[in-house]
Design an enzyme around this catalytic site. Structure first.
Site, PDB file in Angstrom:
ATOM      1  CE  LYS A 125      56.459  42.435  24.258  1.00  0.00           C
ATOM      2  NZ  LYS A 125      55.216  41.935  24.888  1.00  0.00           N
ATOM      3  CG  ASN A 126      51.473  43.037  24.002  1.00  0.00           C
ATOM      4  OD1 ASN A 126      52.622  42.595  23.892  1.00  0.00           O
ATOM      5  ND2 ASN A 126      50.934  43.363  25.158  1.00  0.00           N
ATOM      6  NE  ARG A 184      51.338  33.867  28.878  1.00  0.00           N
ATOM      7  CZ  ARG A 184      50.912  32.710  29.345  1.00  0.00           C
ATOM      8  NH1 ARG A 184      51.761  31.810  29.753  1.00  0.00           N
ATOM      9  NH2 ARG A 184      49.612  32.466  29.388  1.00  0.00           N
ATOM     10  CB  CYS A 231      57.833  39.207  31.842  1.00  0.00           C
ATOM     11  SG  CYS A 231      58.612  40.405  30.785  1.00  0.00           S
ATOM     12  NE  ARG A 245      52.704  35.914  31.481  1.00  0.00           N
ATOM     13  CZ  ARG A 245      53.110  36.949  30.756  1.00  0.00           C
ATOM     14  NH1 ARG A 245      54.314  37.417  30.900  1.00  0.00           N
ATOM     15  NH2 ARG A 245      52.307  37.508  29.877  1.00  0.00           N
ATOM     16  N   PRO A 246      50.166  30.124  33.372  1.00  0.00           N
ATOM     17  CG  PRO A 246      48.246  29.536  34.557  1.00  0.00           C
ATOM     18  CD  PRO A 246      49.316  30.563  34.479  1.00  0.00           C
ATOM     19  CB  ILE A 247      49.446  27.516  28.304  1.00  0.00           C
ATOM     20  CG1 ILE A 247      50.195  26.225  28.632  1.00  0.00           C
ATOM     21  CG2 ILE A 247      50.400  28.668  28.095  1.00  0.00           C
ATOM     22  CD1 ILE A 247      51.065  25.732  27.478  1.00  0.00           C
ATOM     23  CG  ASP A 248      44.765  26.768  32.769  1.00  0.00           C
ATOM     24  OD1 ASP A 248      45.506  27.746  32.556  1.00  0.00           O
ATOM     25  OD2 ASP A 248      43.773  26.824  33.526  1.00  0.00           O
ATOM     26  CG  LEU A 249      42.407  29.776  30.645  1.00  0.00           C
ATOM     27  CD1 LEU A 249      42.208  31.276  30.782  1.00  0.00           C
ATOM     28  CD2 LEU A 249      41.195  29.047  31.204  1.00  0.00           C
ATOM     29  CG  ASP A 301      51.313  44.874  29.752  1.00  0.00           C
ATOM     30  OD1 ASP A 301      51.480  44.027  30.643  1.00  0.00           O
ATOM     31  OD2 ASP A 301      51.186  44.575  28.546  1.00  0.00           O
ATOM     32  NE  ARG A 328      60.466  39.690  26.216  1.00  0.00           N
ATOM     33  CZ  ARG A 328      59.461  39.222  26.915  1.00  0.00           C
ATOM     34  NH1 ARG A 328      59.566  39.086  28.206  1.00  0.00           N
ATOM     35  NH2 ARG A 328      58.334  38.876  26.331  1.00  0.00           N
TER      36      ARG A 328
HETATM   37  C1  UD1 Z   1      49.042  39.459  27.171  1.00  0.00           C
HETATM   38  C2  UD1 Z   1      50.107  40.492  26.876  1.00  0.00           C
HETATM   39  C3  UD1 Z   1      50.698  41.033  28.162  1.00  0.00           C
HETATM   40  C4  UD1 Z   1      49.594  41.548  29.072  1.00  0.00           C
HETATM   41  C5  UD1 Z   1      48.501  40.503  29.272  1.00  0.00           C
HETATM   42  C6  UD1 Z   1      47.299  41.027  30.041  1.00  0.00           C
HETATM   43  C7  UD1 Z   1      51.057  39.784  24.743  1.00  0.00           C
HETATM   44  C8  UD1 Z   1      52.234  39.223  24.027  1.00  0.00           C
HETATM   45  N1  UD1 Z   1      51.160  39.865  26.083  1.00  0.00           N
HETATM   46  O1  UD1 Z   1      49.670  38.393  27.867  1.00  0.00           O
HETATM   47  O2  UD1 Z   1      51.594  42.079  27.833  1.00  0.00           O
HETATM   48  O3  UD1 Z   1      50.140  41.867  30.335  1.00  0.00           O
HETATM   49  O4  UD1 Z   1      48.029  40.044  27.982  1.00  0.00           O
HETATM   50  O5  UD1 Z   1      46.780  42.137  29.418  1.00  0.00           O
HETATM   51  O6  UD1 Z   1      50.064  40.165  24.154  1.00  0.00           O
HETATM   52  N2  UD1 Z   1      45.919  32.656  32.446  1.00  0.00           N
HETATM   53  C9  UD1 Z   1      45.646  31.385  32.917  1.00  0.00           C
HETATM   54  N3  UD1 Z   1      45.604  30.370  32.023  1.00  0.00           N
HETATM   55  C10 UD1 Z   1      45.798  30.551  30.683  1.00  0.00           C
HETATM   56  C11 UD1 Z   1      46.073  31.843  30.210  1.00  0.00           C
HETATM   57  C12 UD1 Z   1      46.127  32.879  31.124  1.00  0.00           C
HETATM   58  O7  UD1 Z   1      45.461  31.185  34.115  1.00  0.00           O
HETATM   59  O8  UD1 Z   1      45.742  29.572  29.923  1.00  0.00           O
HETATM   60  C13 UD1 Z   1      46.022  33.764  33.403  1.00  0.00           C
HETATM   61  C14 UD1 Z   1      47.440  34.335  33.466  1.00  0.00           C
HETATM   62  O9  UD1 Z   1      48.248  33.578  34.334  1.00  0.00           O
HETATM   63  C15 UD1 Z   1      47.201  35.726  33.966  1.00  0.00           C
HETATM   64  C16 UD1 Z   1      45.865  36.084  33.315  1.00  0.00           C
HETATM   65  O10 UD1 Z   1      45.237  34.865  32.948  1.00  0.00           O
HETATM   66  O11 UD1 Z   1      47.065  35.729  35.354  1.00  0.00           O
HETATM   67  C17 UD1 Z   1      45.996  36.988  32.106  1.00  0.00           C
HETATM   68  O12 UD1 Z   1      46.763  36.336  31.114  1.00  0.00           O
HETATM   69  P1  UD1 Z   1      46.554  36.615  29.551  1.00  0.00           P
HETATM   70  O13 UD1 Z   1      45.432  37.558  29.350  1.00  0.00           O
HETATM   71  O14 UD1 Z   1      46.490  35.293  28.885  1.00  0.00           O
HETATM   72  O15 UD1 Z   1      47.902  37.350  29.190  1.00  0.00           O
HETATM   73  P2  UD1 Z   1      48.919  36.997  28.033  1.00  0.00           P
HETATM   74  O16 UD1 Z   1      48.188  36.689  26.783  1.00  0.00           O
HETATM   75  O17 UD1 Z   1      49.952  36.051  28.539  1.00  0.00           O
END
Ligand code: UD1
Length: 423
Positions: free
Chosen positions: A22-23, A92, A116, A121-125, A305, A397
């Protein structure tokens, strides 16, 4: 909306070929937009996140045909850069369309993505990195409006190795002017799969799978064929189910180097696993034992996960165990439901102390996210009597026909439609 009815006391054992990841497939589906051509994707999983992503591509103007597990996606005639569907709020990974659309057309409009309910789950990065690469981002009525005249290569230092941010930067940087270096990049196998896909399309990417990725931008990418790797989280779900029910299992299509952290824990609790060619086999001991600490973290550390499945499993082991969740803040919600089944778990912030030797009893429980709900199904297999697990929409999902999968391995599980919305 549906719920599962699981009858406990049956061993999960036998052979199974693990589905496509999936990922890995979600970012690669977004990446097909960059190819401007026909892409053939094999070993596609039949899960709702995949199908919803395909629907988004169709609405952008892609032509898509399917034969069994192979999808052919022609992105040459896309006629929209807007993704405003409600599904974006639920999934997401839709954020990855931002990098892919910008890389293709230098423009994108996207609803704020969801996912989920496992914490903030911010997207600032993602957005900070895009701005450094010359993207102008404006927020209007809950939508992100992004555009640029030039995508610029840049040295990005990620404060945390975010999987999604690393993928999004890759999608954009592959079409940038000049070189991009991602420092402190995520190293997950899904990053390696995306980089491999983009390389086959003509992208120049080096170092994926390490913490530093180099990307030399190119002006155009082309179509290719790609076969999705196995789903390491589905594989872990199956291994936990067999360990919890005393069954022997053999999984085909597994690359064990992607599962080192979880296999290490299986070994510590007494399971014996072996790699035989393309197969991973595992036998559980008569009694699982615990007394260990599991700390989740970015790859190659223990995957967040897989944490919910191990929480279920460790309720049965002899001893006491601590799970420390470092990736997401609300990832112990399934533990409250496990306690309803007779587990003894103390939650203190990001730590869960699990007292073993529980005698789980079937009851009615509610899942609130994909992996947490799957963990409750596993507990149902190990419980005495019948467990009703609400939250099938989360499970669908990320798991293809979970009832068929477990039934083929000896489990007693049925999916029933709920008359009213669960919880
Ligand atoms: C992906 C996986 C998810 C897995 C996660 C961690 C997919 C579709 N999903 O999610 O199954 O649990 O990796 O292995 O591949 N964060 C920030 N700012 C950002 C981005 C992330 O603060 O801009 C934080 C998140 O809130 C979280 C951490 O970084 O606490 C990890 O997030 P991230 O590695 O980005 O996970 P996803 O890509 O959302």
């Amino acid at each position: 909306m549906g719920h599962y009815v699981v009858e406990g006391g049956h061993k999960i054992s036998g052979e199974f070929t693990v589905h496509g990841s999936k990922n890995a497939c979600l970012p690669i589906l977004a990446a097909t937009l960059l190819a401007e051509d026909e892409v053939v994707l094999e070993n596609c999983p039949n899960i709702s996140d995949f199908n919803q992503t395909i629907a988004i591509l169709e609405r952008l103007g892609c032509t898509i045909t399917q034969e069994n597990r192979t999808y052919t996606i022609d992105t040459s005639k896309i006629d929209s850069v807007e993704i405003k569907e409600e599904t974006v709020q639920k999934m997401r990974s839709s954020i990855l369309f931002l990098g892919a659309l910008l890389g293709r057309t230098k423009k994108a409009i996207l609803g704020y993505p969801g996912g989920c309910t496992i914490g903030k789950r911010p997207i600032d990065l993602h957005l900070n990195s895009f701005e450094k690469m010359g993207i102008c981002i404006e927020e209007e009525d809950g939508f992100l409006h992004c555009s640029t005249s030039h995508i610029l290569g840049y040295h990005i230092y990620l404060p945390y190795p975010s999987v999604g941010a690393t993928e999004n930067i890759l999608l954009l940087a592959v079409k940038a002017e000049g070189a991009t270096v991602i420092h402190n990049a995520a190293q997950e196998p899904e990053i390696v799969a995306l980089a491999e896909f983009l390389r086959r399309c003509g992208g120049e990417i080096y170092g994926a799978g390490t913490s530093t990725i180099f990307i030399e931008g190119v002006t155009k990418l082309h179509g290719t064929n790609f076969c999705f790797p196995f789903d390491r989280i589905e594989a872990t779900t199956l291994l936990c189910a067999s360990a919890m029910t005393g069954g022997d299992i053999a999984l085909a299509g597994v690359e064990i180097s992607h599962m080192s952290a979880t296999l290490d824990v299986f070994e510590k609790i007494g399971c014996i696993w072996q790699q035989k060619g393309n197969w991973l086999t595992m036998e559980p001991p008569k009694q699982l034992y615990s007394n260990l600490t599991i700390k989740t973290g970015p790859f190659p550390l223990f995957p967040t996960d897989a944490q919910p499945f191990f929480a279920s499993l460790l309720t049965l082991a002899e001893g006491t165990c601590m799970i420390i969740e470092t990736v997401f803040e609300q990832r112990f919600r399934h533990c409250k439901e496990l306690c309803k089944m007779g587990a003894q778990i103390d939650i203190n912030g990001q730590r869960a102390k699990i007292y073993g030797n529980a005698h789980l009893m079937g009851t009615e429980v509610y899942g609130t996210d994909l992996r947490g709900t799957a963990a409750l199904i596993l507990a149902g297999f190990a419980a005495e009597g019948t467990t009703t697990i609400h939250g099938a929409e989360f499970v669908e999902r990320g798991y293809e026909d979970i009832t068929g999968m477990f039934t083929s391995l000896g489990g007693q599980i049925q999916l029933l439609e709920s008359c009213h919305e669960s919880k």
